[in-house]
Design an enzyme around this catalytic site. Sequence first.
Site, PDB file in Angstrom:
ATOM      1  N   ASP A  57      -7.875 -66.975 -12.873  1.00 13.77           N
ATOM      2  CA  ASP A  57      -9.239 -67.388 -12.912  1.00 13.77           C
ATOM      3  C   ASP A  57      -9.552 -68.834 -13.295  1.00 13.77           C
ATOM      4  OD1 ASP A  57      -8.735 -66.875 -15.630  1.00 13.77           O
ATOM      5  OD2 ASP A  57     -10.115 -65.325 -15.734  1.00 13.77           O
ATOM      6  N   ASP A  96      -5.411 -62.733 -10.859  1.00 16.45           N
ATOM      7  CA  ASP A  96      -6.302 -62.489 -11.979  1.00 16.45           C
ATOM      8  C   ASP A  96      -7.746 -61.700 -11.607  1.00 16.45           C
ATOM      9  OD1 ASP A  96      -5.345 -63.597 -14.682  1.00 16.45           O
ATOM     10  OD2 ASP A  96      -6.345 -65.266 -14.233  1.00 16.45           O
ATOM     11  N   LYS A 126      -3.654 -59.085 -13.067  1.00 18.74           N
ATOM     12  CA  LYS A 126      -3.704 -59.422 -14.525  1.00 18.74           C
ATOM     13  C   LYS A 126      -4.919 -59.243 -15.252  1.00 18.74           C
ATOM     14  CE  LYS A 126      -3.334 -63.956 -16.008  1.00 18.74           C
ATOM     15  NZ  LYS A 126      -4.396 -64.385 -16.901  1.00 18.74           N
ATOM     16  N   GLU A 128      -7.309 -59.641 -19.232  1.00 17.32           N
ATOM     17  CA  GLU A 128      -7.138 -59.911 -20.624  1.00 17.32           C
ATOM     18  C   GLU A 128      -7.731 -58.867 -21.391  1.00 17.32           C
ATOM     19  OE1 GLU A 128      -9.530 -63.449 -21.113  1.00 17.32           O
ATOM     20  OE2 GLU A 128      -8.500 -64.594 -19.371  1.00 17.32           O
ATOM     21  N   GLU A 195      -0.815 -66.532 -24.870  1.00 17.45           N
ATOM     22  CA  GLU A 195      -1.211 -67.952 -24.733  1.00 17.45           C
ATOM     23  C   GLU A 195      -1.600 -68.431 -25.955  1.00 17.45           C
ATOM     24  OE1 GLU A 195      -4.481 -68.409 -21.784  1.00 17.45           O
ATOM     25  OE2 GLU A 195      -4.861 -70.295 -22.418  1.00 17.45           O
TER      26      GLU A 195
HETATM   27  O1  KIV Z   1      -6.077 -68.322 -15.066  1.00 20.37           O
HETATM   28  C1  KIV Z   1      -4.917 -68.584 -15.583  1.00 20.37           C
HETATM   29  O2  KIV Z   1      -4.779 -69.996 -14.988  1.00 20.37           O
HETATM   30  C2  KIV Z   1      -4.238 -68.139 -16.557  1.00 20.37           C
HETATM   31  C3  KIV Z   1      -3.226 -68.767 -17.107  1.00 20.37           C
HETATM   32  C4  KIV Z   1      -3.507 -69.939 -18.092  1.00 20.37           C
HETATM   33  C5  KIV Z   1      -2.027 -67.968 -17.593  1.00 20.37           C
HETATM   34  O3  KIV Z   1      -4.533 -67.161 -17.056  1.00 20.37           O
END
Ligand code: KIV
Length: 277
Positions: A57, A96, A126, A128, A195
């Site tokens: 994202d 994401d 993915k 968070e 991160e």
């Molecule tokens: O959105 C993204 O690029 C990420 C990376 C920083 C792992 O989540």
Amino acid sequence: MSATPESSHEAERKKVTTHTLQRMKRKGVKIAALTAYDYLMARLIDEAGIDLILVGDSAAMVIQGKDTTVGVTMEQMLYHAAVVRKGVERAIVVADLPFMSYQVNADEALRNSGRMVKEAGAEAVKLEGGEQICATVRRIVDVGIPVMGHLGLTPQSIHKFGTYRVRAEDAEEAEEIRRDARALQDAGAFALVLEKVPASLGYEISQALTIPVIGIGAGPGCDGQVLVSHDMLGIYTRFKPRFVRRYAELADAMRQAFGNFAEDVRSNDFPQESESY
Ligand code: KIV
């Protein structure tokens, strides 16, 4: 150095799956991951042998020019994931779930994860967060969609934290991340992005978990590393976190090429006869 199946020639073009990543962790073979948002970049990254391609994202920042990742929509992420998937043969493609596409309830999270896999062709999603999203993670994993967690600096919560500073420098936050990491693993996550935390915590969590931990600013002790492609190529130059290593300075090279073209057009040097019909 002896060749492992994952680094040997015959395994080089073999499709990477969640099982491949698991095996790599067990054998101590480091996982290389990069972000991509379009077909051509994804294809080049895949051809270079990167194991995991994340449709991040971060598209909100490096593609759309926004200040944070929170503004990118589900439809936009579906578009990016679909064009990335088209360019990839070997790497596993993880997409994401954007902010507010999975936080309202598990039904909505499941529906959006399903869209990411069915419509865009992503092979995993993915999201968070830690313990508070574990029920949702379990629900998505239960229908057969692999889930990657993301802890430490979680950019979708930037307005809550108010800063992109290093996370878990104090014992309380470090303990919270340890707990969240274990909870995500127990909920069925196949891997975890960690991160911007101290390297010692990155190492400790990677050792403690059986699933791969992919670090970004989490030190060399993680099972793999991920970077935003536009950062490591030196295309995105608004700021450069300490954890970014620039492998090219493409912003300079591109500016130079664009300027040279303008000069050649204005001076009538382009096109020549050989470039005309
Ligand atoms: O959105 C993204 O690029 C990420 C990376 C920083 C792992 O989540």
